[in-house]
Write an enzyme that holds these catalytic residues in place. Structure first.
Site, PDB file in Angstrom:
ATOM      1  N   ASP A 248      -0.155  -4.245 -19.172  1.00 33.81           N
ATOM      2  CA  ASP A 248       0.118  -2.847 -19.230  1.00 33.81           C
ATOM      3  C   ASP A 248      -1.551  -2.405 -20.085  1.00 33.81           C
ATOM      4  O   ASP A 248      -1.144  -1.196 -20.951  1.00 33.81           O
ATOM      5  CB  ASP A 248       0.716  -2.622 -20.616  1.00 33.81           C
ATOM      6  CG  ASP A 248       2.452  -2.913 -20.509  1.00 33.81           C
ATOM      7  OD1 ASP A 248       3.190  -2.606 -19.368  1.00 33.81           O
ATOM      8  OD2 ASP A 248       2.906  -4.046 -21.771  1.00 33.81           O
TER       9      ASP A 248
ATOM     10  N   GLN B 190       0.933  -7.344 -14.093  1.00 31.24           N
ATOM     11  CA  GLN B 190       0.569  -7.753 -15.222  1.00 31.24           C
ATOM     12  C   GLN B 190      -0.465  -7.865 -15.763  1.00 31.24           C
ATOM     13  O   GLN B 190      -1.657  -7.157 -15.585  1.00 31.24           O
ATOM     14  CB  GLN B 190       1.476  -9.040 -15.441  1.00 31.24           C
ATOM     15  CG  GLN B 190       3.007  -8.997 -14.673  1.00 31.24           C
ATOM     16  CD  GLN B 190       3.042  -8.835 -13.774  1.00 31.24           C
ATOM     17  OE1 GLN B 190       3.648  -9.900 -12.789  1.00 31.24           O
ATOM     18  NE2 GLN B 190       4.642  -7.994 -14.141  1.00 31.24           N
TER      19      GLN B 190
ATOM     20  N   LYS C   9      -3.416   0.265 -16.712  1.00 27.04           N
ATOM     21  CA  LYS C   9      -3.668  -0.497 -14.639  1.00 27.04           C
ATOM     22  C   LYS C   9      -3.911   0.980 -13.514  1.00 27.04           C
ATOM     23  O   LYS C   9      -4.375   1.475 -13.061  1.00 27.04           O
ATOM     24  CB  LYS C   9      -3.902  -1.596 -14.393  1.00 27.04           C
ATOM     25  CG  LYS C   9      -4.077  -2.746 -14.889  1.00 27.04           C
ATOM     26  CD  LYS C   9      -3.371  -4.397 -14.161  1.00 27.04           C
ATOM     27  CE  LYS C   9      -2.160  -3.764 -14.341  1.00 27.04           C
ATOM     28  NZ  LYS C   9      -1.527  -3.978 -15.892  1.00 27.04           N
TER      29      LYS C   9
ATOM     30  N   GLY D 139       5.172  -2.524 -14.293  1.00 29.77           N
ATOM     31  CA  GLY D 139       5.246  -0.215 -14.458  1.00 29.77           C
ATOM     32  C   GLY D 139       4.281  -0.270 -14.586  1.00 29.77           C
ATOM     33  O   GLY D 139       3.815  -0.188 -15.169  1.00 29.77           O
ATOM     34  N   HIS D 140       3.800   1.200 -13.867  1.00 29.54           N
ATOM     35  CA  HIS D 140       2.459   2.033 -13.701  1.00 29.54           C
ATOM     36  C   HIS D 140       2.906   3.373 -13.832  1.00 29.54           C
ATOM     37  O   HIS D 140       3.730   3.716 -13.233  1.00 29.54           O
ATOM     38  CB  HIS D 140       2.082   1.385 -12.032  1.00 29.54           C
ATOM     39  CG  HIS D 140       1.227  -0.020 -12.193  1.00 29.54           C
ATOM     40  ND1 HIS D 140       0.462  -0.473 -13.222  1.00 29.54           N
ATOM     41  CD2 HIS D 140       1.375  -0.475 -11.412  1.00 29.54           C
ATOM     42  CE1 HIS D 140       0.323  -1.476 -12.124  1.00 29.54           C
ATOM     43  NE2 HIS D 140       0.262  -1.533 -11.565  1.00 29.54           N
TER      44      HIS D 140
HETATM   45  P1  GDP Z   1      -0.143  -0.801 -16.462  1.00 32.37           P
HETATM   46  O1  GDP Z   1       1.277  -1.436 -16.218  1.00 32.37           O
HETATM   47  O2  GDP Z   1      -0.883  -1.423 -16.815  1.00 32.37           O
HETATM   48  O3  GDP Z   1      -0.305   0.786 -15.336  1.00 32.37           O
HETATM   49  O4  GDP Z   1      -0.110   0.168 -17.534  1.00 32.37           O
HETATM   50  P2  GDP Z   1       1.202   1.298 -18.497  1.00 32.37           P
HETATM   51  O5  GDP Z   1       1.248   2.519 -16.891  1.00 32.37           O
HETATM   52  O6  GDP Z   1       2.237   0.745 -19.017  1.00 32.37           O
HETATM   53  O7  GDP Z   1       0.746   1.602 -19.702  1.00 32.37           O
HETATM   54  C1  GDP Z   1      -0.030   2.759 -19.712  1.00 32.37           C
HETATM   55  C2  GDP Z   1       0.469   4.296 -20.289  1.00 32.37           C
HETATM   56  O8  GDP Z   1      -0.741   4.566 -21.222  1.00 32.37           O
HETATM   57  C3  GDP Z   1       0.819   5.238 -19.437  1.00 32.37           C
HETATM   58  O9  GDP Z   1       1.828   5.461 -20.262  1.00 32.37           O
HETATM   59  C4  GDP Z   1      -0.812   5.248 -19.373  1.00 32.37           C
HETATM   60  O10 GDP Z   1      -0.810   7.375 -19.005  1.00 32.37           O
HETATM   61  C5  GDP Z   1      -1.257   5.741 -20.313  1.00 32.37           C
HETATM   62  N1  GDP Z   1      -2.460   6.188 -20.596  1.00 32.37           N
HETATM   63  C6  GDP Z   1      -3.624   5.332 -19.573  1.00 32.37           C
HETATM   64  N2  GDP Z   1      -4.840   5.463 -19.963  1.00 32.37           N
HETATM   65  C7  GDP Z   1      -4.595   5.696 -21.439  1.00 32.37           C
HETATM   66  C8  GDP Z   1      -5.185   6.877 -21.913  1.00 32.37           C
HETATM   67  O11 GDP Z   1      -7.169   6.003 -22.292  1.00 32.37           O
HETATM   68  N3  GDP Z   1      -5.212   7.229 -23.983  1.00 32.37           N
HETATM   69  C9  GDP Z   1      -4.122   7.472 -23.981  1.00 32.37           C
HETATM   70  N4  GDP Z   1      -3.573   8.076 -24.667  1.00 32.37           N
HETATM   71  N5  GDP Z   1      -2.441   7.089 -23.141  1.00 32.37           N
HETATM   72  C10 GDP Z   1      -3.368   6.241 -21.854  1.00 32.37           C
END
Ligand code: GDP
Length: 429
Positions: free
Chosen positions: A12, A222, A15, A39-40
């Site tokens: 999370d 992950q 990515k 979940g992206h």
């Molecule tokens: P992933 O599985 O690694 O892609 O992570 P998630 O999608 O679960 O969580 C990332 C969340 O953080 C998403 O809702 C993104 O839109 C948000 N996000 C990503 N980068 C940033 C950032 O720099 N600042 C903020 N406030 N939100 C971000």
């Protein structure tokens, strides 16, 4: 040069946004492990897309997305995702390929997942109960069913007997209602016509594409500390989320990987059970969770939140051979008076500067913190490093020092353009 983008913490890390941002530089985006438990979340022009199995590169027209042999595929979940993005105007026709060697998640895997978690009781892992772990168990147990096996339409061929054997094993384990092997077989046969056109020898496809000069981005799901071998076992996922997984999960040699970018949040989160040395259960934890919207994209579960753990990220640098970091969610720290960075662990009176291999030992560790000043003016949406408040620049520099690698990308918000791409480190991406 190809690039692997993976999580440097407990998943999370954001990515999805980084992969989405870099996608226009590549022709192909390839997933190498995990299942639809990932979940992206990606925001494009204010619209929210949540992708679980399909690489987020699919949101860009013309990009080919690949699901490798290291991934476990639930065909129904895959179709649901394709239908969902089609409903939002994204046409994936001819742009999604699935390895014939990827293992298939079948209905009994989901049941066995729930059952196994219930049996663990207090020692539960906090799985998403989507059958991913049991599908990987069948793979390693050499009784799994692979995507290519679904082509077998014969009544009593290898597919039919594998399904019958696996359902019989399930019926011995799950005492209440018997599952019908014929029904499972009928369901399996129904997915083939739609799945068939996507099925490819992914290793060969990528090999040829790379030889022809196309750039590939390898997308990890992950994170490093959830890797089956290098994570906080047993509180881990069932696959290799680390960089080596890109080679085995796609059928490529390690030299095909190119550079490796680790995505790390400017703080730490973890969903599910297991050690999290810098966890903050009080006001700070709550503040990070609310400001960072730290709720699972797949399950909605609140994430456990804490300070940045430099020991964990330094470990990720080592086991993945990271070249650079992408630091996300710096804006979430806006307005905090002071920030803590964990630079070592104290375990039974000893100071550890490297991640211990023993999960029980890690559970007993206390973080050793270094305090840094926070910043008053917001960083949200800033696109140049020099425009960040001095304290935020110093914070990023400290992350670079403690990890030993540069922060090539800094994300200051969820939108694509809320990003600092540092020219001097452009060569890594
Ligand atoms: P992933 O599985 O690694 O892609 O992570 P998630 O999608 O679960 O969580 C990332 C969340 O953080 C998403 O809702 C993104 O839109 C948000 N996000 C990503 N980068 C940033 C950032 O720099 N600042 C903020 N406030 N939100 C971000």
């Amino acid at each position: 040069m190809n690039v692997c983008v993976l999580g440097a913490q407990w998943g999370d890390e954001g990515k999805g946004k980084i992969v989405d941002l870099l996608t226009p530089r590549f022709s192909i985006v390839a997933r190498y492990q995990g299942g639809h438990n990932a979940g992206h979340t990606v925001y494009v022009r204010g619209r929210k897309f949540v992708l679980h199995l399909i690489p987020s590169g699919i949101l860009h027209p013309g990009i080919i997305c690949v699901i490798g042999n290291g991934v476990v595929v639930d065909p129904l979940a895959l179709f649901a995702e394709l239908d969902e993005i089609a409903g939002m105007g994204v046409d994936a026709t001819g742009r999604l390929l699935v390895s014939d060697k990827a293992h298939v998640i079948l209905p009994y895997h989901r049941e066995l997942d729930v059952l196994a978690e219930a049996r663990r009781g207090e020692r539960k892992i906090g799985t998403t109960s989507r059958g991913i772990g049991p599908a990987y168990e069948d793979k390693i147990g050499r009784r799994g069913i692979r995507v290519g096996d679904l082509a077998d339409a014969s009544i009593d061929g290898p597919l039919a007997s594998a399904v019958r054997e696996n359902v019989a094993a399930r019926n011995r384990l799950v005492g209440n209602v018997d599952m019908s092997a014929d029904q499972v077989l009928a369901d399996v046969r129904r997915v083939w016509p739609r799945l068939h056109p996507l099925v490819t020898d992914v290793s060969l496809y990528l090999h040829r594409a790379i030889a022809a000069g196309q750039r590939v981005m390898f997308e990890g799901a992950q994170g490093t500390l959830l890797d089956i071998d290098h994570g906080t076992y047993p509180f881990v996922t069932s696959s290799n989320a680390t960089a080596g997984g890109a080679a085995t999960g796609l059928g490529l040699g390690p030299r095909a990987i190119g550079t490796v970018i680790g995505v790390a949040k400017a703080y730490t989160t973890r969903v599910g059970e297991g050690p999290l040395p810098t966890e903050q259960t009080g006001e700070i934890g709550e503040r990070l969770r609310e400001t960072g919207q730290e709720y699972g994209a797949s399950t909605g579960r609140p994430r456990r939140c804490g300070w940045y753990d430099a020991v964990a990220v330094r470990y990720a640098v080592r086991v993945n051979g990271l070249d650079a970091l992408a630091i996300t969610k710096l804006d979430v720290l806006d307005g905090l008076e002071t920030l803590e960075v964990c630079t070592a662990y104290r375990c039974n009176g000893t100071i550890l500067t490297e991640m211990p291999g023993d999960t029980a030992q890690l559970t007993g560790c206390e973080p050793v913190y270094e305090t840094l000043p926070g910043w008053k003016t917001p960083t949200r949406g800033i696109t140049e490093f020099e425009k960040l408040p001095a304290e935020a620049q110093a914070y990023v520099r400290r992350i670079e020092e403690t990890s030993g690698i540069p922060a090539a990308i800094i994300s200051t918000g969820s939108e694509r353009d809320h990003t600092i791409l540092r020219k001097e480190f452009e060569k890594f991406v």
